[in-house]
Design a protein around this motif. Sequence first.
Motif, short mmCIF file in Angstrom:
data_model
loop_
_atom_site.label_atom_id
_atom_site.label_comp_id
_atom_site.label_asym_id
_atom_site.label_seq_id
_atom_site.Cartn_x
_atom_site.Cartn_y
_atom_site.Cartn_z
N SER A 191 47.17 95.34 52.85
CA SER A 191 46.37 94.17 52.50
C SER A 191 47.16 92.91 52.86
N VAL A 192 46.52 92.02 53.62
CA VAL A 192 47.17 90.77 53.98
C VAL A 192 47.61 90.05 52.71
N GLY A 193 48.85 89.61 52.68
CA GLY A 193 49.40 88.91 51.52
C GLY A 193 50.25 89.79 50.62
N ALA A 194 50.15 91.13 50.76
CA ALA A 194 50.97 92.02 49.92
C ALA A 194 52.45 91.74 50.19
N LYS A 195 53.26 91.66 49.12
CA LYS A 195 54.69 91.34 49.24
C LYS A 195 55.52 92.38 48.53
N TRP A 196 56.75 92.55 48.98
CA TRP A 196 57.72 93.39 48.30
C TRP A 196 59.10 92.85 48.62
N VAL A 197 60.08 93.25 47.81
CA VAL A 197 61.44 92.71 47.93
C VAL A 197 62.43 93.87 48.05
N TYR A 198 63.35 93.74 49.03
CA TYR A 198 64.43 94.70 49.21
C TYR A 198 65.74 94.05 48.81
N GLU A 199 66.70 94.87 48.38
CA GLU A 199 68.08 94.40 48.31
C GLU A 199 68.61 94.54 49.72
N TRP A 200 69.18 93.49 50.24
CA TRP A 200 69.57 93.47 51.65
C TRP A 200 70.93 92.79 51.79
N GLY A 201 71.99 93.56 51.95
CA GLY A 201 73.31 92.98 52.15
C GLY A 201 73.75 92.08 51.01
N GLY A 202 73.47 92.46 49.79
CA GLY A 202 73.89 91.67 48.64
C GLY A 202 72.92 90.58 48.23
N SER A 203 71.82 90.42 48.94
CA SER A 203 70.82 89.43 48.54
C SER A 203 69.44 90.06 48.67
N ASP A 204 68.42 89.33 48.28
CA ASP A 204 67.06 89.83 48.36
C ASP A 204 66.43 89.47 49.70
N ARG A 205 65.57 90.35 50.19
CA ARG A 205 64.81 90.12 51.41
C ARG A 205 63.34 90.37 51.06
N THR A 206 62.52 89.33 51.19
CA THR A 206 61.09 89.44 50.87
C THR A 206 60.31 89.66 52.16
N GLY A 223 40.72 105.01 62.56
CA GLY A 223 41.40 105.66 61.45
C GLY A 223 42.88 105.33 61.35
N LYS A 224 43.34 104.40 62.17
CA LYS A 224 44.73 103.98 62.14
C LYS A 224 44.78 102.49 61.81
N THR A 225 45.81 102.10 61.11
CA THR A 225 45.96 100.71 60.71
C THR A 225 47.30 100.20 61.22
N VAL A 226 47.26 99.12 61.99
CA VAL A 226 48.50 98.48 62.44
C VAL A 226 48.71 97.26 61.56
N VAL A 227 49.85 97.27 60.87
CA VAL A 227 50.18 96.22 59.91
C VAL A 227 51.29 95.36 60.51
N THR A 228 51.07 94.05 60.55
CA THR A 228 52.12 93.12 60.99
C THR A 228 52.87 92.65 59.75
N ILE A 229 54.17 92.79 59.79
CA ILE A 229 55.04 92.45 58.67
C ILE A 229 55.82 91.19 59.00
N GLY A 230 55.91 90.30 58.02
CA GLY A 230 56.72 89.11 58.16
C GLY A 230 57.84 89.12 57.14
N VAL A 231 58.87 88.36 57.41
CA VAL A 231 59.99 88.24 56.48
C VAL A 231 60.07 86.78 56.04
N LEU A 232 60.34 86.58 54.76
CA LEU A 232 60.44 85.23 54.22
C LEU A 232 61.78 84.62 54.62
N VAL A 233 61.71 83.52 55.35
CA VAL A 233 62.91 82.79 55.76
C VAL A 233 62.75 81.38 55.21
N GLY A 234 63.56 81.05 54.22
CA GLY A 234 63.39 79.77 53.54
C GLY A 234 62.06 79.78 52.80
N GLU A 235 61.19 78.86 53.14
CA GLU A 235 59.87 78.78 52.51
C GLU A 235 58.77 79.36 53.38
#
Length: 173
Positions: A36-51, A62-74
């Motif tokens: 779902s567009v807008g779904a977010k999750w957070v990883y621990e990444w090298g001692g900090s969080d990566r959203t 029957g296949k779904t291609v999902v584009t993922i973005g990473v939060l950089v600053g705002e």
Amino acid sequence: MTRLFITLFVFVTLVALAPAAPVPPAQKPALYYPTSVGAKWVYEWGGSDRTEQVTAVDEKDGKTVVTIGVLVGEKTRPYRKILVSEKGVFFGTIGLEETKFPYPMLKLPAKAGDRWDWEVTEGGRKVVCIVGAVEEVEVPTGKFHTVRFESETPVGGPGPRKRHGGSPPTWAG
């Protein structure tokens, strides 16, 4: 006797004309990855969080291609595509230009102990994935099926890098 046949005829006719019970809608299989567009999750990444966040979804055959973005600053910056289907979760190495998804992150249906590997084309490194527990978890938003997994990736240096993961409750639909 004629009344019996007329009654039977009327009864059979009424049964034949009665509307059938509605067919329940087909349930979509659990995809174990956010779609779902807008779904977010957070990883621990090298001692900090990566959203990370779903920025686009394209469904076809029957296949779904999902584009993922990473939060950089705002700002969320798209950086990779993932293929999600009832056969599993797959990725490639080209990022946003991906059209083929040869590497299985998770194969479905998953059973504890399942194991697979693939070779990374750059440098001939072998990645090994192992499925852990397949379980149902309950969180405030409901009950969800989850799959734990571990992957080992050889990197420059002694020993492989291990990654533990799983499908967080929000990934199962």
